[in-house]
Scaffold this active site. Structure first.
Site, PDB file in Angstrom:
ATOM      1  N   ARG A  68       0.841  -1.115   0.150  1.00  0.00           N
ATOM      2  CA  ARG A  68      -0.015   0.019   0.070  1.00  0.00           C
ATOM      3  C   ARG A  68       0.667   1.193  -0.057  1.00  0.00           C
ATOM      4  O   ARG A  68       0.518   2.400  -0.465  1.00  0.00           O
ATOM      5  CB  ARG A  68      -1.087  -0.157   1.269  1.00  0.00           C
ATOM      6  CG  ARG A  68      -2.097  -1.045   0.968  1.00  0.00           C
ATOM      7  CD  ARG A  68      -3.185  -1.022   2.083  1.00  0.00           C
ATOM      8  NE  ARG A  68      -2.509  -1.521   3.301  1.00  0.00           N
ATOM      9  CZ  ARG A  68      -2.899  -2.547   4.033  1.00  0.00           C
ATOM     10  NH1 ARG A  68      -3.734  -3.332   3.614  1.00  0.00           N
ATOM     11  NH2 ARG A  68      -2.149  -2.845   5.024  1.00  0.00           N
ATOM     12  N   GLU A 105       5.974 -10.545  13.831  1.00  0.00           N
ATOM     13  CA  GLU A 105       5.486 -11.203  14.993  1.00  0.00           C
ATOM     14  C   GLU A 105       5.839 -12.789  15.252  1.00  0.00           C
ATOM     15  O   GLU A 105       6.233 -13.019  16.158  1.00  0.00           O
ATOM     16  CB  GLU A 105       3.932 -11.009  15.050  1.00  0.00           C
ATOM     17  CG  GLU A 105       3.614 -11.455  16.475  1.00  0.00           C
ATOM     18  CD  GLU A 105       1.857 -11.036  16.564  1.00  0.00           C
ATOM     19  OE1 GLU A 105       1.299 -11.330  17.674  1.00  0.00           O
ATOM     20  OE2 GLU A 105       1.499 -10.295  15.656  1.00  0.00           O
TER      21      GLU A 105
END
Length: 185
Positions: A68, A105
């Site tokens: 994006r 993560e």
């Protein structure tokens, strides 16, 4: 006579960002920018604000982060009259690249730019849609610095304040200004 409150120039942007509960997993409130992209006025406001920031920070090039950040950065580069550099996931660019790994993560990821995209001394503005934990922006900054660039700043459409990305960048990139048009608390 009391002062009149100044209207938020980015209120139409905030109104154009859609909340999607429980996406991509339960408990997550996803900020969907596709309605903003579908609104030429709101999207245009975003691009113009980023282009003004390019001028203010004296940026020479825009480094957009996959995916994006491409959507935000490419039209900003056109508006500002600057070159656009895509920072892609590993293995997606056809020529010789510079690469930077970073922690996710669960695991690691890698960003790459073409080796010849940045010249020593270039002032690069990093552009993305969201600042969350700051890991991707931090990796992009390291990648640009490896190429010899100075980081002029970071520009994002929105910042997710509870995820502490700004705090992380203040620690790892203390002299780099971070600009977000929208902040969500």
């Amino acid at each position: 006579m009391p002062e009149t409150a100044t209207a938020d120039p980015y209120a139409p942007l905030r109104a154009a960002v859609r909340d999607v509960p429980d996406y991509p997993e339960p408990g997550v409130l996803f900020k969907d920018i596709t309605p903003l992209l579908a609104d030429p006025q709101a999207f245009g406001t975003t691009v113009k604000a980023f282009a003004a920031l390019c001028r203010e920070l004296r940026a020479d090039k825009i480094l957009g982060l996959e995916a994006r950040g491409f959507i935000m950065g490419a039209p900003t580069a056109v508006e500002a009259g600057l070159p656009f550099i895509p920072a892609r996931k590993a293995g997606k660019l056809p020529c010789a690249t510079l690469s930077q790994s970073y922690q996710l993560e669960y695991g690691t990821a890698e960003l790459e730019i073409h080796r010849d995209a940045i010249a020593p001394g270039d002032r690069v503005l990093i552009v993305d849609d969201v600042l969350a934990t700051g890991g991707t922006v931090e990796a992009a900054a390291q990648l640009a610095r490896t190429a010899g660039a100075e980081i002029a700043g970071v520009a994002v459409l929105m910042e997710l304040h509870p995820l502490n990305g700004r705090t992380r960048l203040t620690t790892t990139l203390p002299t780099v200004p971070v600009h977000s048009l929208l902040t969500y608390y």
